[in-house]
Design an enzyme around this catalytic site. Structure first.
Site, short mmCIF file in Angstrom:
data_model
loop_
_atom_site.label_atom_id
_atom_site.label_comp_id
_atom_site.label_asym_id
_atom_site.label_seq_id
_atom_site.Cartn_x
_atom_site.Cartn_y
_atom_site.Cartn_z
N GLY A 164 -45.03 4.77 -51.99
CA GLY A 164 -44.31 4.02 -50.95
C GLY A 164 -44.25 2.55 -51.27
CE1 TYR A 165 -46.87 0.81 -55.03
CE2 TYR A 165 -45.76 -0.52 -56.68
CZ TYR A 165 -46.90 0.05 -56.19
OH TYR A 165 -48.09 -0.16 -56.85
CD GLU B 215 -43.32 3.73 -61.21
OE1 GLU B 215 -43.79 2.77 -60.56
OE2 GLU B 215 -42.35 4.40 -60.84
#
Ligand SMILES: Cc1cc2nc3c(=O)[nH]c(=O)nc-3n(C[C@H](O)[C@H](O)[C@H](O)COP(=O)(O)OP(=O)(O)OC[C@H]3O[C@@H](n4cnc5c(N)ncnc54)[C@H](O)[C@@H]3O)c2cc1C
Length: 410
Positions: A138-139, A254
């Protein structure tokens, strides 16, 4: 320093290969194994499942080999860098499937190891290793993508808990995830220092996900809403207002991990397999056996050479990261290169397949041909997800090359 548990590297390799051969479910060796495509992500939805992919995940997790280098006290394999490399090579050369795909393994776990308290590590790392919990990220928010620090989701101190209100967007698989690692604003007066990093159980009252339907008919990501969501105080990682540092570190992990998944059919979808061989099926070969279209042959060869060089570079950087201080800003170089090459591969494939590459449905197209245009469309996202190509080039300019801002203070 490698730790072979008292055995020599050759012995360790032999043990690994024997163990893998003995424990790999026979069903997964079939040319078209019957397994739920979601099973590779594990999570609560697969608790008690007998899917062969889940059995494989559990067998590997029991040895800690889903997270080979993580400490054994948190369920990891406790392997040294060299041992982990041997395991990885044995998996690739033996044609074994990946036991578990997981945002927890690729992104969250590494930052928990760096920033979480021992109690938080014990609470969350074993579930990641075992594949019991599926995580989402949830960025991004409407108005906070590249300028991530503009995020507005509020996290207020409500005494014995945190109270969360706000909205995220493009949350991949939020509707299927069990937990979310999330950036929230704990201070509205400060931009970067007002951000904190929290963990939210998706079953908490007030969490809602709305899948976003794409042109391909798929819904790989969601809008995620938080309305008066109460989370325990223990779910904040690091210090209050210290989330930006963790957020940036996680992005390095990531970028390192998603780059390896682009291209060759992975991540970008499309037809898997050797691009030259696929092109030869549609265009034919000349008397020497080479692809009949010399110009296309040259461009495909260049893409394959660059992709091979990229994969070797990723492997080198991953090995360096395992023995050093983890990944760094240079991961933006490989994220940029991987996205560019994956998109180029998709374009070349569509070009080589001609009108057969444009099929969407119907008897005129074989099932795998119907994937080509979908893969081409999906590859458009490669230069956006995990930070856009422009933003990654900015990181390379500033943090790797040390160039100054063109606009002072920007
Ligand atoms: C397939 C996919 C999966 C995703 N999964 C997730 C997820 O799970 N969780 C999550 O939080 N987010 C996810 N995202 C969102 C992704 O991180 C954002 O889309 C991305 O960071 C860009 O933000 P934006 O869409 O708001 O575009 P913007 O930030 O509005 O950018 C628009 C354009 O402006 C350019 N631009 C912006 N700022 C600059 C600058 N300073 N210099 C030069 N150019 C600039 C960008 O490069 C881009 O071309 C996903 C996105 C995709 C495509």
């Amino acid at each position: 320093m490698a730790d072979f548990g008292g055995s020599q590297p050759g012995e360790f390799e032999g043990e690994v290969k024997a163990w893998l051969a003995e424990n790999y479910p026979g069903e997964l060796r079939a040319p078209s194994p019957i397994t739920d495509p979601n099973a590779i992500w594990g999570g609560r939805a697969f608790a008690g499942s007998d899917d062969p992919q889940i059995r494989w995940m559990r067998a590997m997790a029991a040895r800690g080999w889903t997270a080979p280098t993580w400490p054994t006290e948190y369920g990891g394999g406790g392997l040294g860098a060299e041992e982990a490399q041997i395991l990885e090579q044995a998996l690739i050369s033996g044609g074994y499937r990946r036991p578990l795909a997981s945002f927890g393994l690729w992104m969250l776990g590494p930052v928990l190891l760096e920033y979480a308290t021992p109690a938080q590590k014990r609470a969350h790392l074993p579930g990641i290793v075992a594949g019991d919990i599926r995580w989402c990220q949830g960025y991004s928010e409407p108005g906070a993508g590249s300028d991530l620090a503009a995020l507005r989701t509020r996290c207020e101190d409500a005494g014995d808990h945190w109270l969360i209100n706000g909205q995220k967007v493009w949350t991949s698989y939020a509707d299927q995830a069990d937990w979310c690692f999330c950036l929230v604003r704990t201070d509205t007066a400060k931009k970067h220092e007002g951000i904190s990093f929290v963990l939210i159980d998706m079953t908490t009252p007030g969490v809602e996900t709305h899948p976003i339907r794409l042109i391909s008919g798929e819904s790989p990501f969601c809008e995620t809403f938080f309305t008066d969501v109460k989370i325990p105080k223990d779910n904040l990682i690091g210090r209050v207002g210290g989330g930006w540092e963790i957020a940036k570190r996680l992005l390095q992990y990531e970028r390192q991990n998603i780059s390896g998944g682009f291209g060759a059919g992975g991540g970008a979808g499309g037809l898997a397999g050797d691009l030259g061989a696929i092109a030869a099926r549609y265009i034919g070969v000349d008397a020497t056996g080479a692809l009949a279209d010399g110009d296309l042959r040259g461009r495909i060869t260049r893409n394959k050479m660059d992709t091979q060089a990229l994969h070797l570079t990723i492997a080198r950087l991953a090995a360096e990261a395992r023995t050093g201080n983890g990944p760094n800003a240079a991961t933006s170089i490989i994220k940029y290169a991987a996205a560019t090459l994956a998109q180029e591969r998709s374009e070349l494939m569509i070009e080589a397949m001609g009108s057969q590459g444009l099929g969407w449905a119907g008897d005129g197209f074989k099932p795998d041909e119907r994937l080509a245009a979908r893969g081409w469309l999906r590859s458009k996202g490669n230069s956006i997800e995990g930070g856009t190509s422009e933003v990654n080039l900015n990181v390379v300019a500033k943090r790797v090359l040390g160039l100054p801002d063109l606009v002072p203070g920007a």
